[in-house]
Scaffold this motif. Structure first.
Motif, short mmCIF file in Angstrom:
data_model
loop_
_atom_site.label_atom_id
_atom_site.label_comp_id
_atom_site.label_asym_id
_atom_site.label_seq_id
_atom_site.Cartn_x
_atom_site.Cartn_y
_atom_site.Cartn_z
N SER A 236 0.82 -1.21 0.00
CA SER A 236 0.00 0.00 0.00
C SER A 236 0.85 1.25 0.00
CB SER A 236 -0.93 0.01 1.22
OG SER A 236 -1.84 -1.07 1.17
N LYS A 237 1.97 1.23 0.74
CA LYS A 237 2.87 2.38 0.77
C LYS A 237 3.47 2.65 -0.60
CE LYS A 237 2.62 3.25 5.26
NZ LYS A 237 2.04 4.52 5.79
N VAL A 238 3.90 1.60 -1.27
CA VAL A 238 4.50 1.76 -2.60
C VAL A 238 3.45 2.25 -3.60
CG1 VAL A 238 5.61 0.53 -4.51
CG2 VAL A 238 6.30 0.07 -2.15
N GLN A 239 2.24 1.70 -3.53
CA GLN A 239 1.17 2.14 -4.42
C GLN A 239 0.80 3.60 -4.16
OE1 GLN A 239 -1.88 -0.76 -3.63
NE2 GLN A 239 -1.20 -2.12 -5.28
N ALA A 240 0.79 4.01 -2.90
CA ALA A 240 0.45 5.39 -2.57
C ALA A 240 1.49 6.35 -3.15
CB ALA A 240 0.37 5.56 -1.05
N ALA A 241 2.77 5.97 -3.07
CA ALA A 241 3.82 6.82 -3.64
C ALA A 241 3.68 6.93 -5.16
CB ALA A 241 5.19 6.27 -3.26
N GLU A 242 3.31 5.83 -5.82
CA GLU A 242 3.11 5.85 -7.27
C GLU A 242 1.92 6.73 -7.63
OE1 GLU A 242 4.48 4.22 -10.18
OE2 GLU A 242 6.21 4.27 -8.83
N ASP A 243 0.83 6.62 -6.87
CA ASP A 243 -0.36 7.39 -7.17
C ASP A 243 -0.13 8.88 -6.95
OD1 ASP A 243 -3.11 7.58 -7.93
OD2 ASP A 243 -3.65 7.86 -5.83
N ALA A 244 0.73 9.22 -5.99
CA ALA A 244 1.00 10.63 -5.69
C ALA A 244 1.66 11.35 -6.86
CB ALA A 244 1.86 10.75 -4.43
N VAL A 245 2.43 10.62 -7.66
CA VAL A 245 3.11 11.23 -8.82
C VAL A 245 2.40 10.89 -10.12
CG1 VAL A 245 5.34 11.22 -7.65
CG2 VAL A 245 4.69 9.24 -9.02
N GLY A 246 1.18 10.38 -10.04
CA GLY A 246 0.41 10.06 -11.24
C GLY A 246 0.90 8.83 -11.97
N GLY A 247 1.50 7.89 -11.26
CA GLY A 247 2.07 6.72 -11.90
C GLY A 247 1.12 5.56 -12.07
N ILE A 248 -0.15 5.70 -11.62
CA ILE A 248 -1.13 4.62 -11.75
C ILE A 248 -2.13 4.97 -12.83
CG2 ILE A 248 -2.93 3.30 -10.58
CD1 ILE A 248 -1.50 3.62 -7.99
N ASP A 249 -2.32 4.08 -13.78
CA ASP A 249 -3.35 4.23 -14.81
C ASP A 249 -4.61 3.58 -14.27
OD1 ASP A 249 -5.02 4.17 -16.99
OD2 ASP A 249 -3.51 3.44 -18.40
N TRP A 250 -5.64 4.39 -14.00
CA TRP A 250 -6.84 3.91 -13.33
C TRP A 250 -7.88 3.34 -14.28
CZ3 TRP A 250 -7.27 2.76 -8.40
CH2 TRP A 250 -6.36 3.34 -7.50
N ASP A 251 -7.49 3.04 -15.52
CA ASP A 251 -8.31 2.20 -16.39
C ASP A 251 -7.94 0.75 -16.05
OD1 ASP A 251 -9.43 4.38 -17.52
OD2 ASP A 251 -8.69 4.04 -19.54
N VAL A 252 -8.69 0.13 -15.18
CA VAL A 252 -8.30 -1.18 -14.63
C VAL A 252 -9.02 -2.31 -15.35
CG1 VAL A 252 -7.90 -0.10 -12.38
CG2 VAL A 252 -10.08 -1.24 -12.83
N SER A 253 -8.45 -3.50 -15.24
CA SER A 253 -9.03 -4.71 -15.83
C SER A 253 -9.14 -5.78 -14.75
CB SER A 253 -8.17 -5.22 -16.99
OG SER A 253 -8.00 -4.22 -17.98
N VAL A 254 -10.17 -6.62 -14.87
CA VAL A 254 -10.45 -7.66 -13.88
C VAL A 254 -10.41 -9.02 -14.57
CG1 VAL A 254 -12.10 -8.51 -12.17
CG2 VAL A 254 -11.91 -6.06 -12.61
N ASP A 255 -9.79 -9.99 -13.93
CA ASP A 255 -9.78 -11.35 -14.44
C ASP A 255 -9.32 -12.27 -13.31
OD1 ASP A 255 -10.15 -13.43 -16.17
OD2 ASP A 255 -8.74 -12.72 -17.69
N SER A 256 -9.23 -13.56 -13.59
CA SER A 256 -8.77 -14.53 -12.60
C SER A 256 -7.87 -15.55 -13.27
CB SER A 256 -9.96 -15.23 -11.93
OG SER A 256 -10.58 -16.12 -12.85
N THR A 257 -7.13 -16.28 -12.45
CA THR A 257 -6.29 -17.36 -12.94
C THR A 257 -6.30 -18.49 -11.93
OG1 THR A 257 -4.05 -17.94 -13.70
CG2 THR A 257 -4.21 -16.36 -11.90
N ALA A 258 -6.31 -19.71 -12.43
CA ALA A 258 -6.30 -20.90 -11.58
C ALA A 258 -4.86 -21.34 -11.34
CB ALA A 258 -7.10 -22.02 -12.21
N VAL A 259 -4.56 -21.72 -10.11
CA VAL A 259 -3.22 -22.16 -9.71
C VAL A 259 -3.32 -23.59 -9.21
CG1 VAL A 259 -1.26 -21.73 -8.20
CG2 VAL A 259 -2.54 -19.81 -9.14
#
Length: 309
Positions: free
Chosen positions: A79-102
């Motif tokens: 969360s800390k790393v993501q917050a730092a990225e979001d603060a400088v506009g480093g996150i593209d908020w066009d997100v995609s959802v999917d799943s994978t089986a392990v």
């Protein structure tokens, strides 16, 4: 520094967030060495007992990983790393959802019944004492048996399913675990509710993306209502049976759903995120008996992806 270890720049980004004191007021072993040991195991998939000696006692590395998986330390660092990225506009908020089986290894079976939350309380250390990261593990009614361990029978055999949300740069933002036979559509709301990117300054965490892309497995009326209720734009194709049902109802069937085929091409970002995760051998095959430890393994791999992307 060995191949795959934290670089000096990556360590500088994490060091200030790590817990200072150990259990009962003691001192932690060298955090950097232990984290590198956990990363080595996540990357290679070796047994904990086979960790190279340069990482110190394998019991120390395993116990730290187990404890930080239970009390949410890995999640806090991410969360800390993501917050730092979001603060400088480093996150593209066009997100995609999917799943994978392990596929689950035979070593993943046979865990004794225990409450992971109690384990989290036993060794709580980070900024949220006593808090468990198990909110990201599916909580079925009863919670017992293999379902409580997020293991189930599917076409792929004995499997666990990882449901995730990826940003526009192909990095996992949030994820949950379910047994392998669970469907994708019913988990749509749950995985989106896990998006929580804190602000570096004043303000509540960001929980709402700008746009959501998903395939036909998620195109139910319930999921579309959920997105409209939250004011989230979305691009999801409509299944053929849904189109026929709408046509058969005539004017009562409603208008066709909007679909932007060009924007839908961006959904490959979640496929790239899954590919990045499965480059870690401990994620491509589940060896952990406990769901919360495997969830910590996924979180640690995701943390490294964010640090290096």
């Amino acid at each position: 520094m060995g191949r795959g270890d934290l670089t000096n720049a990556e360590w500088d980004r994490l060091e200030s967030f790590l817990p200072r004191g150990g259990a009962r007021g003691g001192r932690w072993s060298d955090h950097r060495r232990v984290i590198n040991g956990a990363l080595y195991r996540v990357r290679t998939g070796v047994q904990w007992r086979d960790l190279p000696e340069r990482f110190g006692p394998w019991e120390t590395v395993y116990e730290r990983h187990r404890r930080w998986s239970a009390d949410g330390t890995w999640k806090m660092l991410l969360s800390k790393v993501q917050a730092a990225e979001d603060a400088v506009g480093g996150i593209d908020w066009d997100v995609s959802v999917d799943s994978t089986a392990v596929r689950a290894h035979q070593h993943a079976a046979g865990a004794r019944k225990a409450l992971p939350a109690a384990i989290a309380q036993k060794g709580a250390a980070p900024g949220t004492p006593g808090r468990s990261s198990l909110g990201e593990v599916a909580r079925p009614a009863g919670g017992g048996g293999q379902i409580g361990k997020c293991l189930g029978r599917s076409r792929g055999g004995f499997t666990t399913k990882v449901h995730l949300v990826a940003d526009g740069r192909g990095r996992p933002i949030a994820f949950i675990l379910t047994p392998g036979h669970y469907g994708d559509g019913p988990q749509f709301e749950r995985v989106l509710e896990q998006i929580t990117v804190p602000r570096t300054g004043v303000g509540r965490p960001r929980t709402r993306p700008d746009h959501v892309l998903a395939d036909k497995a998620y195109t139910s009326r319930r999921n579309r209502r959920y997105l409209r209720r939250r004011g989230i734009q979305h691009t999801m194709p409509e299944r053929l049976d849904q189109q026929r049902h709408r046509h058969n109802r005539g004017s009562r069937g409603g208008r066709p759903t909007g679909f932007d085929s060009e924007r839908y091409k961006k959904r490959n970002t979640v496929e790239r995120a899954i590919n990045r995760l499965k480059n870690f051998r401990s994620l491509a095959t589940r060896y952990e008996k406990r769901a919360y430890i495997y969830l910590g393994t996924v979180t640690l791999a995701t943390l490294l992806i964010w640090l290096r992307t």
